[in-house]
Design a protein around this motif. Structure first.
Motif, mmCIF file in Angstrom:
data_model
loop_
_atom_site.group_PDB
_atom_site.id
_atom_site.type_symbol
_atom_site.label_atom_id
_atom_site.label_comp_id
_atom_site.label_asym_id
_atom_site.label_seq_id
_atom_site.Cartn_x
_atom_site.Cartn_y
_atom_site.Cartn_z
ATOM 1 N N VAL A 248 0.834 -1.205 0.000
ATOM 2 C CA VAL A 248 0.000 0.000 0.000
ATOM 3 C C VAL A 248 0.870 1.256 0.000
ATOM 4 O O VAL A 248 0.625 2.203 -0.747
ATOM 5 N N GLY A 249 1.901 1.244 0.832
ATOM 6 C CA GLY A 249 2.737 2.432 0.960
ATOM 7 C C GLY A 249 3.800 2.571 -0.116
ATOM 8 O O GLY A 249 4.442 3.623 -0.224
ATOM 9 N N GLY A 250 4.030 1.535 -0.904
ATOM 10 C CA GLY A 250 5.030 1.611 -1.970
ATOM 11 C C GLY A 250 6.459 1.465 -1.480
ATOM 12 O O GLY A 250 7.388 1.902 -2.162
ATOM 13 N N ASP A 253 7.622 -2.563 -2.442
ATOM 14 C CA ASP A 253 6.349 -3.241 -2.677
ATOM 15 C C ASP A 253 6.485 -4.492 -3.536
ATOM 16 O O ASP A 253 5.746 -5.463 -3.356
ATOM 17 N N GLU A 280 -8.060 -3.368 0.833
ATOM 18 C CA GLU A 280 -7.291 -2.158 0.526
ATOM 19 C C GLU A 280 -7.703 -1.576 -0.820
ATOM 20 O O GLU A 280 -7.744 -0.348 -0.993
ATOM 21 N N ALA A 286 -7.817 5.115 -1.394
ATOM 22 C CA ALA A 286 -6.735 4.533 -2.190
ATOM 23 C C ALA A 286 -6.644 5.220 -3.542
ATOM 24 O O ALA A 286 -7.619 5.249 -4.303
ATOM 25 N N ASP A 287 -5.477 5.788 -3.852
ATOM 26 C CA ASP A 287 -5.325 6.455 -5.150
ATOM 27 C C ASP A 287 -4.975 5.441 -6.221
ATOM 28 O O ASP A 287 -4.815 4.233 -5.967
ATOM 29 N N THR A 290 -1.691 3.393 -5.769
ATOM 30 C CA THR A 290 -1.821 2.364 -4.729
ATOM 31 C C THR A 290 -2.595 1.169 -5.257
ATOM 32 O O THR A 290 -2.211 0.013 -5.041
ATOM 33 N N ARG A 291 -3.685 1.423 -5.965
ATOM 34 C CA ARG A 291 -4.514 0.328 -6.488
ATOM 35 C C ARG A 291 -3.761 -0.457 -7.564
ATOM 36 O O ARG A 291 -3.965 -1.670 -7.712
ATOM 37 N N ARG A 293 -0.490 -0.995 -7.481
ATOM 38 C CA ARG A 293 0.429 -1.865 -6.732
ATOM 39 C C ARG A 293 -0.315 -3.062 -6.148
ATOM 40 O O ARG A 293 0.191 -4.188 -6.153
ATOM 41 N N LEU A 294 -1.511 -2.826 -5.651
ATOM 42 C CA LEU A 294 -2.299 -3.922 -5.098
ATOM 43 C C LEU A 294 -2.689 -4.919 -6.185
ATOM 44 O O LEU A 294 -2.685 -6.143 -5.964
#
Length: 345
Positions: A248-250, A253, A280, A286-287, A290-291, A293-294
């Motif tokens: 989430v935080g990068g 990741d 998440e 969540a920008d 972030t999405r 990366r998830l």
């Protein structure tokens, strides 16, 4: 009192008493009829004053000034003596540690002793290249105490030298984890980070997993991340929340997603990881980055459930997420067509 009596009474040798007399520190106030030195009670008291000041580390010259010069103040001199004593103790402590390191290496001859001394001198160099060379150029057959390497690991700030030291410590054959535990508990955050990184490189060392699990509760996020990555690779499910937070935080990741993939091979943990990632993704705050990366982390998970979530994301309202998810689904279907058949049947 004659000089012999004074020597017996004071514990100061007659030779030293004569030396005091010659320097003018303590001169007997009287002489016998035969010309022998005769000390009064005040002379004896002065001898004890001289010995007391000498016990503090004052030179005889300084003792003379202290006793004779009314303007001579003790504060500055005592401060100097404190600093000198601290320096001396530090040098003696360094020598003691050096001797212990040599003793721990169990040298069979003086060549072994010299090799350890050379290594210690190299590790104390101000040149990072010299320190690294000292670690990597260690001759075969020379045993290096784990305690020496662990101390160097905790003190090393250069990443290249630190990597070489961790490598050497992991192969030293000693109980490196036990030597690093004090570093994990240090108040200095840099030392804690170095300690956890070093323990993380000792995957098979007894006690490593327990120490890393404790580090998950450290107040420093970097320490927690180092511990979580190491634990995740070892299949320790306690690392899941920290690893998801890293995605989430990068922060590292990609590595965190790979560790989650390793943990997802355990069916009991796979659902937990998938649920955490999906939650998440659904977080309103969540920008897009972030999405993304998830979404990429979902690819690392085992099983059809994660692929089904990816198929749903292929129709996501965020075009970037939808495109990435769609591409990953296509790749996964090509790699594992049998899973797709199972899902459609």
């Amino acid at each position: 009192m004659l000089i012999g009596d004074v020597a017996r009474c004071s514990g100061v040798s007659t030779r030293m008493l004569r030396h005091y007399d010659a320097l003018g520190l303590v001169r007997p106030t009287g002489r016998t009829v035969g010309g022998y030195r005769e000390y009064s009670a005040e002379d004896v008291r002065r001898i004890f004053h001289v010995e007391s000041l000498r016990s503090l580390g004052l030179s005889l010259k300084q003792v003379g000034r202290a006793l004779e010069d009314p303007a001579f103040t003790p504060s500055a001199l005592v401060g100097d003596l404190v600093r000198l004593t601290e320096d001396r103790l530090a040098r003696e402590q360094e020598l003691l540690e050096r001797l212990r390191a040599i003793d721990a290496s169990a040298p069979e001859g003086w060549q072994g002793v010299l090799r350890i001394v050379e290594l210690m001198q190299g590790l104390n160099s101000t040149s990072a290249a010299r320190r690294q060379q000292a670690v990597l150029a260690r001759p075969e057959g020379v045993s290096v105490p784990a305690e020496l390497l662990a101390g160097a690991v905790l003190a090393e700030s250069d990443p290249h030298v630190a990597g070489a030291l961790r490598w050497a410590l992991a192969r030293s054959g000693g109980d490196g984890v036990a030597m690093l535990v004090t570093g994990v508990r240090s108040e200095d955050v840099d030392i804690r980070r170095r300690a956890v990184l070093a323990i993380a490189s000792m995957s098979e060392a007894p006690g490593a997993t327990a120490v890393l699990a404790d580090a998950l509760g450290d107040e420093d996020p970097t320490v927690r991340r180092h511990a979580a990555l190491a634990l995740g690779r070892r299949g320790v499910t306690a690392a899941v929340p920290t690893l998801v937070g890293m995605v989430v935080g990068g922060s590292s990741d990609v590595d965190a997603a790979e560790a989650l993939g390793t943990l997802s091979r355990d069916p009991g943990c796979a659902d937990r990881i998938l649920t955490a990632l999906v939650d998440e993704l659904a977080t309103p705050t969540a920008d897009s980055a972030t999405r993304l990366r998830l979404t990429q982390a979902l690819v690392e998970l085992s099983g059809p459930a994660a692929r089904e979530v990816l198929r749903g994301l292929a129709h996501d309202g965020d075009r970037a997420v939808a495109l990435v998810a769609s591409a990953f689904v296509g790749v996964l279907d090509e790699q594992q067509p049998e899973d797709r058949g199972d899902e459609e049947s």
